[in-house]
Design a protein around this motif. Sequence first.
Motif, PDB file in Angstrom:
ATOM      1  N   ASP A  25     -16.497   7.644 -12.936  1.00  0.00           N
ATOM      2  CA  ASP A  25     -15.457   6.911 -12.207  1.00  0.00           C
ATOM      3  C   ASP A  25     -16.013   6.416 -10.873  1.00  0.00           C
ATOM      4  O   ASP A  25     -16.496   7.210 -10.056  1.00  0.00           O
ATOM      5  CB  ASP A  25     -14.250   7.815 -11.959  1.00  0.00           C
ATOM      6  CG  ASP A  25     -13.128   7.106 -11.219  1.00  0.00           C
ATOM      7  OD1 ASP A  25     -12.560   6.165 -11.786  1.00  0.00           O
ATOM      8  OD2 ASP A  25     -12.844   7.487 -10.061  1.00  0.00           O
TER       9      ASP A  25
ATOM     10  N   GLN B 202     -11.311   8.231  -4.555  1.00  0.00           N
ATOM     11  CA  GLN B 202     -11.235   7.799  -5.952  1.00  0.00           C
ATOM     12  C   GLN B 202      -9.776   7.730  -6.397  1.00  0.00           C
ATOM     13  O   GLN B 202      -8.906   8.400  -5.838  1.00  0.00           O
ATOM     14  CB  GLN B 202     -12.030   8.761  -6.844  1.00  0.00           C
ATOM     15  CG  GLN B 202     -13.516   8.742  -6.543  1.00  0.00           C
ATOM     16  CD  GLN B 202     -14.302   9.736  -7.371  1.00  0.00           C
ATOM     17  OE1 GLN B 202     -14.791  10.741  -6.855  1.00  0.00           O
ATOM     18  NE2 GLN B 202     -14.443   9.443  -8.659  1.00  0.00           N
ATOM     19  N   ARG B 203      -9.550   6.907  -7.406  1.00  0.00           N
ATOM     20  CA  ARG B 203      -8.191   6.669  -7.876  1.00  0.00           C
ATOM     21  C   ARG B 203      -7.567   7.943  -8.456  1.00  0.00           C
ATOM     22  O   ARG B 203      -8.269   8.845  -8.909  1.00  0.00           O
ATOM     23  CB  ARG B 203      -8.188   5.567  -8.934  1.00  0.00           C
ATOM     24  CG  ARG B 203      -8.610   4.214  -8.385  1.00  0.00           C
ATOM     25  CD  ARG B 203      -8.490   3.121  -9.443  1.00  0.00           C
ATOM     26  NE  ARG B 203      -8.945   1.850  -8.906  1.00  0.00           N
ATOM     27  CZ  ARG B 203      -8.204   1.052  -8.139  1.00  0.00           C
ATOM     28  NH1 ARG B 203      -6.960   1.403  -7.846  1.00  0.00           N
ATOM     29  NH2 ARG B 203      -8.686  -0.089  -7.688  1.00  0.00           N
TER      30      ARG B 203
ATOM     31  N   HIS C 220       0.785  -1.237   0.000  1.00  0.00           N
ATOM     32  CA  HIS C 220       0.000   0.000   0.000  1.00  0.00           C
ATOM     33  C   HIS C 220       0.815   1.283   0.000  1.00  0.00           C
ATOM     34  O   HIS C 220       0.389   2.267  -0.612  1.00  0.00           O
ATOM     35  CB  HIS C 220      -0.952   0.001   1.208  1.00  0.00           C
ATOM     36  CG  HIS C 220      -1.945  -1.111   1.194  1.00  0.00           C
ATOM     37  ND1 HIS C 220      -3.020  -1.145   0.336  1.00  0.00           N
ATOM     38  CD2 HIS C 220      -2.005  -2.253   1.922  1.00  0.00           C
ATOM     39  CE1 HIS C 220      -3.717  -2.248   0.534  1.00  0.00           C
ATOM     40  NE2 HIS C 220      -3.128  -2.944   1.499  1.00  0.00           N
TER      41      HIS C 220
ATOM     42  N   TRP D  43      -4.440  10.626  -4.680  1.00  0.00           N
ATOM     43  CA  TRP D  43      -5.764  10.003  -4.706  1.00  0.00           C
ATOM     44  C   TRP D  43      -6.816  11.034  -4.309  1.00  0.00           C
ATOM     45  O   TRP D  43      -6.665  11.760  -3.328  1.00  0.00           O
ATOM     46  CB  TRP D  43      -5.802   8.805  -3.765  1.00  0.00           C
ATOM     47  CG  TRP D  43      -5.049   7.611  -4.293  1.00  0.00           C
ATOM     48  CD1 TRP D  43      -3.733   7.549  -4.611  1.00  0.00           C
ATOM     49  CD2 TRP D  43      -5.585   6.315  -4.560  1.00  0.00           C
ATOM     50  NE1 TRP D  43      -3.394   6.302  -5.078  1.00  0.00           N
ATOM     51  CE2 TRP D  43      -4.506   5.509  -5.046  1.00  0.00           C
ATOM     52  CE3 TRP D  43      -6.851   5.744  -4.424  1.00  0.00           C
ATOM     53  CZ2 TRP D  43      -4.678   4.172  -5.400  1.00  0.00           C
ATOM     54  CZ3 TRP D  43      -7.009   4.410  -4.777  1.00  0.00           C
ATOM     55  CH2 TRP D  43      -5.945   3.639  -5.265  1.00  0.00           C
TER      56      TRP D  43
ATOM     57  N   SER E 165      -1.518   2.281  -2.899  1.00  0.00           N
ATOM     58  CA  SER E 165      -2.967   2.072  -2.955  1.00  0.00           C
ATOM     59  C   SER E 165      -3.634   2.393  -1.630  1.00  0.00           C
ATOM     60  O   SER E 165      -3.021   2.337  -0.558  1.00  0.00           O
ATOM     61  CB  SER E 165      -3.281   0.618  -3.351  1.00  0.00           C
ATOM     62  OG  SER E 165      -2.819  -0.278  -2.360  1.00  0.00           O
TER      63      SER E 165
ATOM     64  N   VAL F  93     -13.317   3.989  -4.935  1.00  0.00           N
ATOM     65  CA  VAL F  93     -12.801   2.767  -4.314  1.00  0.00           C
ATOM     66  C   VAL F  93     -13.306   2.645  -2.882  1.00  0.00           C
ATOM     67  O   VAL F  93     -13.253   1.571  -2.279  1.00  0.00           O
ATOM     68  CB  VAL F  93     -11.265   2.734  -4.331  1.00  0.00           C
ATOM     69  CG1 VAL F  93     -10.738   2.743  -5.750  1.00  0.00           C
ATOM     70  CG2 VAL F  93     -10.680   3.907  -3.541  1.00  0.00           C
ATOM     71  N   TYR F  94     -13.786   3.775  -2.336  1.00  0.00           N
ATOM     72  CA  TYR F  94     -14.329   3.780  -0.969  1.00  0.00           C
ATOM     73  C   TYR F  94     -15.408   4.835  -0.911  1.00  0.00           C
ATOM     74  O   TYR F  94     -15.199   5.989  -1.300  1.00  0.00           O
ATOM     75  CB  TYR F  94     -13.214   4.089   0.036  1.00  0.00           C
ATOM     76  CG  TYR F  94     -13.634   4.012   1.494  1.00  0.00           C
ATOM     77  CD1 TYR F  94     -13.651   2.792   2.163  1.00  0.00           C
ATOM     78  CD2 TYR F  94     -13.973   5.156   2.201  1.00  0.00           C
ATOM     79  CE1 TYR F  94     -14.011   2.723   3.511  1.00  0.00           C
ATOM     80  CE2 TYR F  94     -14.324   5.096   3.535  1.00  0.00           C
ATOM     81  CZ  TYR F  94     -14.345   3.872   4.188  1.00  0.00           C
ATOM     82  OH  TYR F  94     -14.701   3.806   5.515  1.00  0.00           O
TER      83      TYR F  94
END
Length: 429
Positions: A212, A192-193, A51, A232, A55, A215-216
Motif C-alpha cells: 500500500d 496511509q489510507r 477533507h 487513517w 481525507s 498518501v504522505y
Amino acid sequence: MAEQDQARMARSADALSSSGDGIDALSPSGDGPSLAELVAPLSVAEFLAQHWNRSFRAWPGRAGRFSALIDWDDINHILSAQRLEPPQLILVRGGKNVPVERFTHVSGSNRRIDAGATTAQLAQGATLVLSFVDEMVKRIGDLADRLGGDLGARCNVNLYAGWRADHGFDLHWDHHDVFILQIAGRKHWRVQRPTRDHPARGEIVPPPAADDAPVYDDILEEGGVLYIPRGWWHVATPVEEPSLHLTLAITPPTGQDYLRWLVGKAAAEAVFRADWPVAGGDAATAAYWGELGAAMQRLHAAHPPEAFLAEQQASRVARPLFTLPDFAAGTMARLSPDSRLRLAGARALARVHDAVSGDEGLDIGGRIFACSAAVGSVLGRLSSERDTRFAVLTEGLGDAVRRELEQLLIRLVATGAIFVDPGLDQSKA
C-alpha cells in the motif's frame, strides 16, 4: 517568567510579520490560531466539504508560526513544577512504553519524575508524551476550546517531544480526527489510507497491505500542519534533532453516541422495560415487535438531533477558571444592580428542551435546573471571559422573569456554576 513572556511575544510578532502565502502565525489577539488560519488558503467551508472526516491534508509552515503556544522553557517548567505520572506523562520507544520505574524515583508513597533518568531515556531515543497539555497551559486550552467549538466536538491536546530517530508509537490509527501542529524542529510522517471507514474505539482493524503506497511520506517542517481523519494509519519519526509537536484530538459525536443516548431516554417508557414475550410464541413476539416499533418512532420524534447535541455539549466538563481574590470574598445575601456575575466554566450554559413535557431548563454537569425560556436566554449571555452586572442582565425584563432569574442565580451560585461579587465596582460592566 516575565522575560520568557516578553521573548514569546517577540517571537509571535516576528512570526506574524513573516507569514504569508495564506499561512498565518497566530490570531491578532495572540491566543492561538483559529480554524480558518489552520486550514488557509482553503476556506473553512472548503475544508469541511473536501477533507473533514474524509481525507488527509498537509499544509507547509514557517519557522516560529506556533512558538507562542508553547516552547522548551514551558516544558521544562511543567516537568519541574508539576507532579506528573503515567498516563499523563509517559516515555515511548519503539512502540512500547518505557517502564515507569526507569525514569521516576519513589520516596515512601510519593513518586516523582527523575530529571537525570528521564533525560537519559530521551537521549537514547525515547519520545516524551504529555497527555492533556491543554489542562496545563491556558493558551493551549483556549485553542482546544475554540477549535472544538468551531467543529462541534470535544478537543484535547497531547504534546510529543523527540530527539533521535526512533519512532514512539508504531504505525497505528486513532479513533478521533487529529490536527498536528509542528511547534519546533522537524519530524518525518508516513500516512496511509484507512482499511475500514470510520472505525470505532476498540475495533480490530487489519493493517494496510505491504504494497500500500502512503498518501504522505515526507518531513513536516516547523510551523507545518497535518490533518489526519479518524482511521487513517500513520507513524511519526524524529530526524536526529529536537522535535516538538502538538496533537489536537477532535472527537465529534457519532450515530452510535446518539443511539446510546436514546437508550437512556427509552427507560421512561414501559414498553422498553417490559420483558420480550418469548414464551408466548411467534404471535406474542409479533405483537410486541409492533408495539416496540411504534415506541421507537415516538422516542425518535420526542428526542430530536438538536436536543441530543445540546446535551452532548452540556456533558462536557468545563475547564476550571479562577479569578481570585475576586468573587471568593463576596457574600450572597441578595443580588444588587451592581453585583458582578461571571461563569465559572469555560463554556456557555446549555439550554435543554424536553419535547415530551415541553419543559425548559439548563443542563449543568448533568443536573437539570428548570427555568423558563426567557430566563434561559438571559443566562446564555453570561461569559467566563468578562463580568456582567446584574442590572445589565435584567434590562427590559418583567418583574416575574426578574424574580425567577434572581432565584435561579442564587441556586447556581450555591452550586459553583456562577461566580458573583456583590460589590459596587462598576468598572467591568
